[in-house]
Write a protein that holds these residues in place. Structure first.
Motif, mmCIF file in Angstrom:
data_model
loop_
_atom_site.group_PDB
_atom_site.id
_atom_site.type_symbol
_atom_site.label_atom_id
_atom_site.label_comp_id
_atom_site.label_asym_id
_atom_site.label_seq_id
_atom_site.Cartn_x
_atom_site.Cartn_y
_atom_site.Cartn_z
ATOM 1 N N PRO A 1 -17.755 23.963 -18.807
ATOM 2 C CA PRO A 1 -16.740 23.043 -18.290
ATOM 3 C C PRO A 1 -15.346 23.421 -18.784
ATOM 4 O O PRO A 1 -15.178 23.841 -19.924
ATOM 5 C CB PRO A 1 -17.163 21.683 -18.837
ATOM 6 N N VAL A 2 -14.373 23.274 -17.915
ATOM 7 C CA VAL A 2 -12.978 23.528 -18.266
ATOM 8 C C VAL A 2 -12.274 22.187 -18.504
ATOM 9 O O VAL A 2 -12.293 21.312 -17.632
ATOM 10 C CB VAL A 2 -12.255 24.315 -17.150
ATOM 11 N N ILE A 3 -11.697 22.030 -19.689
ATOM 12 C CA ILE A 3 -11.003 20.788 -20.039
ATOM 13 C C ILE A 3 -9.508 21.069 -20.120
ATOM 14 O O ILE A 3 -9.079 21.947 -20.872
ATOM 15 C CB ILE A 3 -11.504 20.230 -21.383
ATOM 16 N N ALA A 4 -8.714 20.349 -19.333
ATOM 17 C CA ALA A 4 -7.255 20.503 -19.348
ATOM 18 C C ALA A 4 -6.650 19.518 -20.332
ATOM 19 O O ALA A 4 -7.055 18.358 -20.404
ATOM 20 C CB ALA A 4 -6.684 20.267 -17.954
ATOM 21 N N VAL A 5 -5.663 19.981 -21.102
ATOM 22 C CA VAL A 5 -5.031 19.117 -22.106
ATOM 23 C C VAL A 5 -3.563 19.500 -22.251
ATOM 24 O O VAL A 5 -3.188 20.656 -22.070
ATOM 25 C CB VAL A 5 -5.759 19.236 -23.469
ATOM 26 N N GLY A 6 -2.722 18.536 -22.561
ATOM 27 C CA GLY A 6 -1.321 18.815 -22.854
ATOM 28 C C GLY A 6 -0.372 18.257 -21.820
ATOM 29 O O GLY A 6 -0.286 18.755 -20.699
ATOM 30 N N LYS A 7 0.330 17.206 -22.187
ATOM 31 C CA LYS A 7 1.357 16.587 -21.345
ATOM 32 C C LYS A 7 0.840 16.083 -19.998
ATOM 33 O O LYS A 7 1.582 16.022 -19.031
ATOM 34 C CB LYS A 7 2.529 17.544 -21.126
ATOM 35 N N ILE A 8 -0.432 15.744 -19.934
ATOM 36 C CA ILE A 8 -0.941 15.077 -18.736
ATOM 37 C C ILE A 8 -0.844 13.580 -19.026
ATOM 38 O O ILE A 8 -1.730 12.993 -19.648
ATOM 39 C CB ILE A 8 -2.385 15.510 -18.411
ATOM 40 N N ARG A 9 0.262 13.001 -18.600
ATOM 41 C CA ARG A 9 0.581 11.619 -18.986
ATOM 42 C C ARG A 9 0.551 10.667 -17.801
ATOM 43 O O ARG A 9 0.913 9.512 -17.925
ATOM 44 C CB ARG A 9 1.971 11.590 -19.632
ATOM 45 N N ASP A 10 0.116 11.160 -16.648
ATOM 46 C CA ASP A 10 0.144 10.395 -15.417
ATOM 47 C C ASP A 10 -1.262 10.408 -14.808
ATOM 48 O O ASP A 10 -1.847 11.474 -14.618
ATOM 49 C CB ASP A 10 1.149 11.049 -14.459
ATOM 50 N N PRO A 11 -1.835 9.231 -14.501
ATOM 51 C CA PRO A 11 -3.190 9.220 -13.939
ATOM 52 C C PRO A 11 -3.290 9.941 -12.602
ATOM 53 O O PRO A 11 -4.341 10.510 -12.273
ATOM 54 C CB PRO A 11 -3.496 7.720 -13.782
ATOM 55 N N PRO A 52 4.640 4.898 -21.239
ATOM 56 C CA PRO A 52 4.786 6.355 -21.079
ATOM 57 C C PRO A 52 4.866 7.080 -22.426
ATOM 58 O O PRO A 52 5.695 6.737 -23.268
ATOM 59 C CB PRO A 52 6.108 6.507 -20.310
ATOM 60 N N CYS A 53 3.985 8.037 -22.621
ATOM 61 C CA CYS A 53 4.105 8.920 -23.782
ATOM 62 C C CYS A 53 5.283 9.859 -23.544
ATOM 63 O O CYS A 53 5.444 10.401 -22.450
ATOM 64 C CB CYS A 53 2.825 9.726 -23.951
ATOM 65 N N ILE A 54 6.143 10.040 -24.565
ATOM 66 C CA ILE A 54 7.308 10.911 -24.398
ATOM 67 C C ILE A 54 7.111 12.265 -25.091
ATOM 68 O O ILE A 54 8.049 13.046 -25.212
ATOM 69 C CB ILE A 54 8.594 10.230 -24.911
ATOM 70 N N SER A 55 5.881 12.522 -25.571
ATOM 71 C CA SER A 55 5.533 13.826 -26.174
ATOM 72 C C SER A 55 6.461 14.203 -27.321
ATOM 73 O O SER A 55 6.832 15.365 -27.473
ATOM 74 C CB SER A 55 5.540 14.931 -25.102
ATOM 75 N N CYS A 56 6.845 13.215 -28.139
ATOM 76 C CA CYS A 56 7.792 13.485 -29.231
ATOM 77 C C CYS A 56 7.098 13.969 -30.499
ATOM 78 O O CYS A 56 7.752 14.427 -31.438
ATOM 79 C CB CYS A 56 8.593 12.219 -29.540
ATOM 80 N N ASN A 57 5.772 13.849 -30.557
ATOM 81 C CA ASN A 57 4.968 14.266 -31.709
ATOM 82 C C ASN A 57 5.206 13.417 -32.955
ATOM 83 O O ASN A 57 4.940 13.856 -34.071
ATOM 84 C CB ASN A 57 5.188 15.745 -32.040
ATOM 85 N N ARG A 58 5.720 12.205 -32.768
ATOM 86 C CA ARG A 58 5.837 11.296 -33.923
ATOM 87 C C ARG A 58 4.462 11.027 -34.513
ATOM 88 O O ARG A 58 4.317 10.892 -35.734
ATOM 89 C CB ARG A 58 6.490 9.983 -33.470
#
Length: 254
Positions: A1-11, A52-58
């Motif tokens: 299986p291929v799992i996509a990850v990273g900045k997918i913040r929209d359904p 919304p996640c803003i991907s700031c890495n806090r």
């Protein structure tokens, strides 16, 4: 299986990449820290209610601290603290919040949802405060989604938002609030540098740089401070064609 990850913040994006066969699964990390109810809200069709996640890495940087933190979800890591649970008040008050930025709008939403009558005074003609400056450097326009979310949640909660309304003594007295919340934001630090009187017209803060036209400034720019704000200002200036040097006292940049 291929799992996509990273900045997918929209359904909708998550659904699309699976339907198109780009992946079999989508992994949500920071997105679920910003809003742990993301899957339920998406399933129920309440996409606009997703924080919304803003991907700031806090959340990543907070791992060195006592508990997890999130820039857009103040309850993260404190979910079990009873005093922070959203309980309706038995004693409604008249609350005036000075400042329509991130802190002001979130405070307004929370107060209104607890049953208080809330008015926000914002002297500018747009909400968002310094979030509007944060959108200007390259690659930061996505922050507009967070501003729109905060504005929508405050209005849906029944907050009276008044733009172009500076909080003067007369305005506050006329509103006669039980409580005033000051949420006017931070001000830039202006350094007292030796010899700065010789170049005083050329010394700008990050607010000046991000708000103003840069055509009257020379090509060579020195940015003092290389952490987040300094790095983004330097990136912004370089994008505008300036020759930028950065001075940072720490041993690393942002």
């Amino acid at each position: 299986p291929v799992i996509a990850v990273g900045k997918i913040r929209d359904p909708f994006l998550a659904d699309r990449v699976i339907k198109e066969g780009a992946c079999d699964l989508v992994s949500l990390g920071r997105t679920l820290i910003a809003d742990p109810h993301f899957p339920r809200k998406a399933q129920e069709g309440n996409q606009e209610d997703i924080v919304p996640c803003i991907s700031c890495n806090r959340c990543v940087s907070s791992q060195r601290e006592s508990f997890l933190r999130c820039a857009v979800n103040p309850l993260v890591g404190r979910e079990t603290e009873s005093e922070l649970r959203m309980q309706p008040t038995k004693h409604p008050k008249k609350v005036v919040i000075v400042g329509g930025g991130v802190a002001g709008l979130k405070a307004a939403e929370v107060c209104a949802n607890r049953g208080h009558k809330v008015t926000v005074l914002e002297k500018e003609h747009i909400l968002g405060g310094q979030l509007n400056l944060a959108m200007i450097p390259p690659g930061k326009k996505g922050l507009v989604r967070f501003r729109e979310y905060l504005e929508r949640k405050a209005k849906d909660s029944g907050v009276d938002i008044r733009l172009g309304a500076e909080a003067t003594k007369e305005k506050l007295e006329a509103l006669a609030p039980d409580l005033v919340v000051i949420a006017t934001g931070a001000r830039p630090l202006v350094l007292d540098l030796p010899g700065q009187e010789k170049v005083s017209k050329k010394i700008l803060t990050f607010v000046d740089v991000l708000r103003e036209d840069l055509t009257g400034i020379g090509k060579d720019i020195l940015v003092i401070g290389g952490w987040i704000m300094g790095a983004e200002v330097a990136d912004h200036l370089a994008f505008k064609g300036k020759e930028v040097s950065v001075v940072e006292m720490r041993t690393e940049l942002a």
